[in-house]
Write a protein that holds these residues in place. Sequence first.
Motif, PDB file in Angstrom:
ATOM      1  N   LYS A 130       0.692  -1.276   0.172  1.00  0.00           N
ATOM      2  CA  LYS A 130       0.117  -0.119   0.374  1.00  0.00           C
ATOM      3  C   LYS A 130       0.893   1.274   0.285  1.00  0.00           C
ATOM      4  O   LYS A 130       0.390   2.196   0.060  1.00  0.00           O
ATOM      5  N   SER A 169      -7.221  -6.388   5.030  1.00  0.00           N
ATOM      6  CA  SER A 169      -6.508  -6.371   4.161  1.00  0.00           C
ATOM      7  C   SER A 169      -8.097  -5.572   3.497  1.00  0.00           C
ATOM      8  O   SER A 169      -7.569  -4.887   1.956  1.00  0.00           O
ATOM      9  N   ARG A 222      -8.993  -0.557   1.816  1.00  0.00           N
ATOM     10  CA  ARG A 222      -9.393  -0.395   0.583  1.00  0.00           C
ATOM     11  C   ARG A 222      -8.798   0.944  -0.233  1.00  0.00           C
ATOM     12  O   ARG A 222      -8.157   1.354  -1.341  1.00  0.00           O
ATOM     13  N   GLY A 239      -6.575   2.785   1.389  1.00  0.00           N
ATOM     14  CA  GLY A 239      -5.191   2.588   1.612  1.00  0.00           C
ATOM     15  C   GLY A 239      -4.205   3.351   2.322  1.00  0.00           C
ATOM     16  O   GLY A 239      -2.830   3.930   2.895  1.00  0.00           O
ATOM     17  N   SER A 240      -4.855   4.711   3.212  1.00  0.00           N
ATOM     18  CA  SER A 240      -4.496   6.170   3.690  1.00  0.00           C
ATOM     19  C   SER A 240      -5.099   5.986   5.384  1.00  0.00           C
ATOM     20  O   SER A 240      -4.408   6.163   6.214  1.00  0.00           O
TER      21      SER A 240
END
Length: 178
Positions: A84, A145, A149, A151-152
Amino acid sequence: ADGKLDNAYTNDGLTLLVPSYALWKHLIYSDVYGLNQKPSLIPQPQSLKWNDGAFPLYSCQSIVMKDKSLQKEAAFLQKIISEKGWRMDIRAAPKTNRPYIELRLGEVASPQLSHEAYRINVTGDKVELIANTPHGIFNAIQTLSQLMRDGSMISTCEITDWPAFSWRGYMVDVGRNY
């Protein structure tokens, strides 16, 4: 109230700081990509409660695990997070006043397959993955994970899950069942 941004997101009331962009991305992500407001989890957990707020993945620097039997799972989570774009260290204790992700063996009650059961608690300052066995932690990482979704940031929630069935299968000889 006075027409300016909150001091947590700006230094001059107008210009956004880095955490502000991460929050903005998290808030509009589902609208930009035409997704549901919250992540869809597959398989659907036995228990899921969404809370207000988000965990800042971008400012997290450590995966905490005190039990050495979880080393393999911690390395797996570290790899997922590095994909990510974030770097995290595996540590025995969290850094002071920093968000962290904790992997921990503990008691998670389930009516069946307790060795695969897990619980995830996401708050604004930490993510806890608790399971009865390392395999349960692995299952929790799969769900986590899906929660990452954008990534931050990760929406705050409480999840408790265990397999609904003792068997596994994915399109195994579907013609016979048709």
